[in-house]
Design an enzyme around this catalytic site. Sequence first.
Site, PDB file in Angstrom:
ATOM      1  N   TYR A  26       0.799  -1.231   0.000  1.00  0.00           N
ATOM      2  CA  TYR A  26       0.000   0.000   0.000  1.00  0.00           C
ATOM      3  C   TYR A  26       0.831   1.281   0.000  1.00  0.00           C
ATOM      4  O   TYR A  26       0.266   2.377  -0.071  1.00  0.00           O
ATOM      5  CB  TYR A  26      -0.957  -0.001   1.206  1.00  0.00           C
ATOM      6  CG  TYR A  26      -1.933  -1.159   1.180  1.00  0.00           C
ATOM      7  CD1 TYR A  26      -2.906  -1.239   0.184  1.00  0.00           C
ATOM      8  CD2 TYR A  26      -1.869  -2.189   2.107  1.00  0.00           C
ATOM      9  CE1 TYR A  26      -3.793  -2.309   0.121  1.00  0.00           C
ATOM     10  CE2 TYR A  26      -2.755  -3.262   2.075  1.00  0.00           C
ATOM     11  CZ  TYR A  26      -3.711  -3.311   1.079  1.00  0.00           C
ATOM     12  OH  TYR A  26      -4.586  -4.369   1.014  1.00  0.00           O
ATOM     13  N   HIS A  83     -15.208  -6.844  -0.886  1.00  0.00           N
ATOM     14  CA  HIS A  83     -15.326  -8.251  -1.276  1.00  0.00           C
ATOM     15  C   HIS A  83     -16.362  -9.011  -0.454  1.00  0.00           C
ATOM     16  O   HIS A  83     -16.572 -10.202  -0.682  1.00  0.00           O
ATOM     17  CB  HIS A  83     -13.960  -8.935  -1.128  1.00  0.00           C
ATOM     18  CG  HIS A  83     -12.816  -8.087  -1.590  1.00  0.00           C
ATOM     19  ND1 HIS A  83     -12.715  -7.639  -2.887  1.00  0.00           N
ATOM     20  CD2 HIS A  83     -11.752  -7.549  -0.921  1.00  0.00           C
ATOM     21  CE1 HIS A  83     -11.609  -6.885  -2.997  1.00  0.00           C
ATOM     22  NE2 HIS A  83     -11.025  -6.815  -1.821  1.00  0.00           N
ATOM     23  N   HIS A 103      -9.038   1.392  -5.564  1.00  0.00           N
ATOM     24  CA  HIS A 103      -8.196   0.468  -4.789  1.00  0.00           C
ATOM     25  C   HIS A 103      -6.746   0.840  -5.039  1.00  0.00           C
ATOM     26  O   HIS A 103      -6.333   1.012  -6.202  1.00  0.00           O
ATOM     27  CB  HIS A 103      -8.461  -0.989  -5.174  1.00  0.00           C
ATOM     28  CG  HIS A 103      -9.865  -1.393  -4.894  1.00  0.00           C
ATOM     29  ND1 HIS A 103     -10.323  -1.615  -3.613  1.00  0.00           N
ATOM     30  CD2 HIS A 103     -10.925  -1.546  -5.719  1.00  0.00           C
ATOM     31  CE1 HIS A 103     -11.613  -1.899  -3.671  1.00  0.00           C
ATOM     32  NE2 HIS A 103     -12.008  -1.863  -4.931  1.00  0.00           N
ATOM     33  N   ARG A 114     -10.058 -11.429  -3.566  1.00  0.00           N
ATOM     34  CA  ARG A 114     -10.116  -9.984  -3.814  1.00  0.00           C
ATOM     35  C   ARG A 114     -10.595  -9.656  -5.232  1.00  0.00           C
ATOM     36  O   ARG A 114     -10.710  -8.484  -5.598  1.00  0.00           O
ATOM     37  CB  ARG A 114      -8.738  -9.352  -3.606  1.00  0.00           C
ATOM     38  CG  ARG A 114      -8.239  -9.451  -2.184  1.00  0.00           C
ATOM     39  CD  ARG A 114      -6.941  -8.702  -1.993  1.00  0.00           C
ATOM     40  NE  ARG A 114      -6.216  -9.202  -0.835  1.00  0.00           N
ATOM     41  CZ  ARG A 114      -6.435  -8.805   0.416  1.00  0.00           C
ATOM     42  NH1 ARG A 114      -7.312  -7.879   0.675  1.00  0.00           N
ATOM     43  NH2 ARG A 114      -5.765  -9.333   1.419  1.00  0.00           N
TER      44      ARG A 114
HETATM   45  C1  DQA Z   1      -7.761  -2.333  -0.942  1.00  0.00           C
HETATM   46  C2  DQA Z   1      -7.747  -3.771  -1.453  1.00  0.00           C
HETATM   47  C3  DQA Z   1      -8.581  -4.659  -0.559  1.00  0.00           C
HETATM   48  O1  DQA Z   1      -8.564  -5.995  -1.046  1.00  0.00           O
HETATM   49  C4  DQA Z   1      -8.027  -4.650   0.848  1.00  0.00           C
HETATM   50  O2  DQA Z   1      -8.854  -5.434   1.702  1.00  0.00           O
HETATM   51  C5  DQA Z   1      -7.838  -3.292   1.387  1.00  0.00           C
HETATM   52  C6  DQA Z   1      -7.348  -2.228   0.507  1.00  0.00           C
HETATM   53  C7  DQA Z   1      -6.809  -1.424  -1.770  1.00  0.00           C
HETATM   54  O3  DQA Z   1      -6.935  -0.215  -1.642  1.00  0.00           O
HETATM   55  O4  DQA Z   1      -5.947  -1.933  -2.492  1.00  0.00           O
HETATM   56  O5  DQA Z   1      -7.983  -3.057   2.582  1.00  0.00           O
HETATM   57  O6  DQA Z   1      -9.077  -1.809  -1.107  1.00  0.00           O
END
Ligand code: DQA
Length: 147
Positions: A26, A83, A103, A114
């Site tokens: 992230y 999800h 995302h 996901r």
């Molecule tokens: C997310 C992707 C999701 O699968 C995950 O649970 C997140 C962050 C993203 O920003 O990449 O918490 O939404």
Amino acid sequence: MSSVRRLLLVNGPNLNLLGTREPDVYGHETLADVEQLVAATAHDRGYDVRSIQSNHEGVLIDAIHAARADCAGIVINPAGLTHTSVVLRDALAAVALPVAEVHISNVYEREAFRHHSYVADIASVHVIGEGVAGYASATQQLLDILA
Ligand code: DQA
């Protein structure tokens, strides 16, 4: 053009930990960075932004319901609720505002669980896997729809 010049920015569970949470996935930018980026992007086009992050589904749903009164559109990263959550999807459908789904990571290149989004077919804009910068792109695309 809508007379309401405000967006709601919604960040779901665990996104309060951005910057320290799995930085290899992230990145190092924080939730405050995300909120400033969206606010600056919107301000450039004459909109302001109300931001909410919560780890609680019902709090997010209440914020989405409230947006009906005074927001023109919603930028949302539902995080893990993407999800799993029929109720979050139902809230977005109920308020019937244009939605941009963001995302940070490319969910389609991650675990199979996901790959499905309950929000995707409600959203008019999808920005996936562009990192935090994707929030700015999603905001621009949403504002293009509202213009
Ligand atoms: C997310 C992707 C999701 O699968 C995950 O649970 C997140 C962050 C993203 O920003 O990449 O918490 O939404």
